[in-house]
Write a protein that holds these residues in place. Structure first.
Motif, short mmCIF file in Angstrom:
data_model
loop_
_atom_site.label_atom_id
_atom_site.label_comp_id
_atom_site.label_asym_id
_atom_site.label_seq_id
_atom_site.Cartn_x
_atom_site.Cartn_y
_atom_site.Cartn_z
N SER A 142 0.83 -1.20 0.00
CA SER A 142 0.00 0.00 0.00
C SER A 142 0.86 1.25 0.00
O SER A 142 1.88 1.33 0.70
N ARG A 143 0.45 2.23 -0.80
CA ARG A 143 1.21 3.49 -0.87
C ARG A 143 1.19 4.22 0.47
O ARG A 143 2.13 4.98 0.78
N LYS A 144 0.18 3.99 1.30
CA LYS A 144 0.12 4.65 2.60
C LYS A 144 1.31 4.24 3.47
O LYS A 144 1.89 5.07 4.18
N ILE A 145 1.65 2.98 3.44
CA ILE A 145 2.79 2.51 4.24
C ILE A 145 4.08 3.14 3.73
O ILE A 145 4.95 3.55 4.51
N VAL A 146 4.20 3.22 2.42
CA VAL A 146 5.40 3.86 1.84
C VAL A 146 5.48 5.32 2.28
O VAL A 146 6.56 5.81 2.68
N ASP A 147 4.36 6.03 2.23
CA ASP A 147 4.36 7.43 2.64
C ASP A 147 4.73 7.58 4.11
O ASP A 147 5.46 8.52 4.49
N LYS A 148 4.28 6.66 4.96
CA LYS A 148 4.63 6.72 6.39
C LYS A 148 6.13 6.52 6.59
O LYS A 148 6.76 7.23 7.37
N LEU A 149 6.69 5.56 5.89
CA LEU A 149 8.14 5.30 6.02
C LEU A 149 8.96 6.49 5.51
O LEU A 149 9.99 6.84 6.11
N VAL A 150 8.51 7.08 4.42
CA VAL A 150 9.22 8.25 3.88
C VAL A 150 9.16 9.40 4.87
O VAL A 150 10.16 10.11 5.11
N LEU A 151 8.00 9.60 5.49
CA LEU A 151 7.85 10.68 6.47
C LEU A 151 8.72 10.44 7.70
O LEU A 151 9.38 11.37 8.19
N LEU A 152 8.77 9.20 8.17
CA LEU A 152 9.60 8.88 9.35
C LEU A 152 11.07 9.10 9.04
O LEU A 152 11.82 9.62 9.89
N ALA A 153 11.51 8.73 7.85
CA ALA A 153 12.92 8.93 7.49
C ALA A 153 13.26 10.40 7.33
O ALA A 153 14.33 10.86 7.74
N SER A 154 12.33 11.17 6.75
CA SER A 154 12.61 12.59 6.53
C SER A 154 12.67 13.36 7.85
O SER A 154 13.37 14.38 7.94
N ARG A 155 11.95 12.90 8.85
CA ARG A 155 11.97 13.60 10.14
C ARG A 155 13.36 13.58 10.78
O ARG A 155 13.74 14.52 11.48
N VAL A 156 14.08 12.51 10.55
CA VAL A 156 15.44 12.40 11.14
C VAL A 156 16.50 12.65 10.07
O VAL A 156 17.68 12.35 10.28
#
Length: 481
Positions: free
Chosen positions: A130-144
């Motif tokens: 699901s693209r939602k999971i990909v978006d969550k992982l991208v957001l978590l990585a960008s935060r750090v």
């Protein structure tokens, strides 16, 4: 702007780009790195909040790593076997969502898909996320401030956990998950099935025998099915990797019930599945599947603080090097100019000294007059020698030879009365007994060396008052001498 984050990123880059591997399992999140050999860190998942565990893990990785690779549990994606698309491999991630639209309930634009070719088959194993999971992982990585590099399904990693063994069966269980039976051909998963009728634990409890029989039955069914489907592949080994189980007891029980050889996946000791996946992914040389394709990745911005700082540093270094080189070169030129100037001063001094000596050497009139007299005397002697040289050996001896030859040719028919000879002419006058005697006598000149080749330009034959034949021969030169 978060200057602390930017500073941390620059600090990480100065150390060297390192990748961390984040394994998301049902029970915990595991963090590992290809640059270190330490045991992967574990972050427990509470209340099914895997995002919170990922935040904790990434906060630890933020200060030491640049990029992130995620190994995702099979709970978060689906797998399908479809016919191999008739298109280049690099176009699969874009086309697979539309090829799978009849098999999934979600819209094609809401999923991400990638696939791997199945060995000895015209089919592919497709993974759908699901693209939602990909978006969550991208957001978590960008935060750090980590760059998400890839999202890898765990089933693509399990194929490399048996080392050089590429064809094998795997019984695997992760904490809080289900027992799964998978078949790998050439390190690529070709079959998978979850066994939900069996619940852990299987070892260390009185009721384990009944569950062990149920597990053996399900395993035998899967093995029989694979024997009929994968006839070109021999799957004679069953590997076991089950968390929270006594694997030695499990292996012994299965070997007693199954005809297939059963052995632990890790003979040296049991590790949690998350640890094994993290270490295997960190040491893997190639990746077959990536559920975070390039077209989803943000475009790289070249005009970043890091690139600007690097370009300024390079420009400053080039300016310093150029300045140093020009300075060193100018110093060398100045030294050469000083040397040339000193040489010029020395040569000017020598020139002045020679000019002084030249002025002292004035011409002497008496010597000049004596020189003129000597030159005139030498010229007069040369003229005398030239005049004497005109009389060569042939001239000095030529007259006597001519006279001797004429005397030798003496005849009663010819009488010479006058002989006129010099350097260029030979004139003869005389009397002859008959007119024909003159030419006969002249023809005899060819027999004498001194007379051979002499010709006469004017021949006069006549008679005198006494009726005696007279002749006169005149010549212009001697070609034979």
């Amino acid at each position: 702007m978060d200057f602390k984050a930017v500073f941390d990123k620059l600090k990480r880059s100065s150390v060297g780009g390192r990748t961390c591997f984040l394994v998301i399992q049902p029970d915990a999140v595991y963090l590992s790195s290809s640059a270190t050999r330490s045991r992967p860190s574990k972050f427990d998942i509470t209340e099914s909040n895997w995002e919170r565990a990922c935040e904790q893990a990434l906060s630890v990785a933020a200060s030491a790593y640049d990029s992130l690779t995620v190994i995702l549990s099979h709970h978060y994606y689906q797998m399908y076997q479809i016919d191999k698309p008739a298109m280049p491999r690099q176009e699969w991630p874009s086309a697979l969502p539309f090829l799978l639209k009849e098999l999934i309930s979600e819209r094609a634009i809401d999923i991400i898909s990638d696939a791997v070719e199945l060995p000895n088959s015209n089919k592919i194993q497709a993974y759908v996320l699901s693209r939602k999971i990909v978006d969550k992982l991208v957001l978590l990585a960008s935060r750090v401030h980590l760059t998400l590099d890839a999202i890898i399904p765990e089933d693509d990693v399990w194929g490399n956990t048996a080392g050089e063994l590429g064809n094998f069966l795997l019984l695997q269980y992760s904490t809080r998950g289900h027992f799964r039976i998978s078949a790998f051909v050439d390190h690529t998963i070709a079959f998978h099935r979850s066994i939900r009728s069996v619940t852990p634990p299987l070892t260390g409890v009185p009721s384990s025998e009944l569950q062990m029989d149920g597990l053996s039955l399900e395993l035998q069914r899967s093995i029989d099915y694979l024997s009929s489907q994968l006839r070109h592949v021999q799957l004679h080994q069953l590997k076991v990797c089950c968390d929270e189980e006594d694997e030695n007891e499990l292996v012994q029980s299965l070997n007693y019930r199954l005809s297939t050889k059963v052995s632990p996946l890790l003979p040296e000791g049991h590790e949690l599945s998350g640890h094994l996946l993290a270490d295997t992914a960190a040491n893997a040389a190639t990746r077959r599947v990536n559920l975070y394709p390039d077209f989803l990745k943000p475009k790289k911005n070249l005009l970043t603080l890091k690139n600007v700082a690097i370009s300024w540093g390079v420009a400053a270094a080039m300016i310093l090097l150029s300045y140093g080189y020009v300075t060193w070169q100018s110093n060398g030129v100045e030294d050469e100019i000083a040397i040339v100037k000193s040489k010029g001063n020395i040569m000017n001094s020598e020139l002045e000294r020679y000019q002084v000596r030249l002025r002292k050497h004035q011409p002497d009139t008496n010597k000049l007059a004596a020189k003129a007299r000597l030159e005139r005397e030498v010229k007069a002697k040369r003229d005398s020698m030239k005049a004497v040289g005109k009389y060569d050996d042939s001239q000095r001896t030529g007259y006597s030879g001519v006279m001797q030859s004429l005397a030798k040719l003496g005849s009663n028919n010819i009488s010479l009365s006058e002989i006129d000879i010099d350097n260029n002419t030979l004139d003869l006058k005389g009397l002859a007994r008959s007119p024909s005697a003159v030419p006969n006598w002249v023809r005899q000149f060819k027999n004498e060396i001194s007379l051979i080749g002499r010709t006469f330009d004017d021949v006069t034959i006549g008679r005198n008052d006494e009726n005696v034949v007279t002749f006169e021969l005149k010549t212009r030169g001697d070609k034979g001498q």
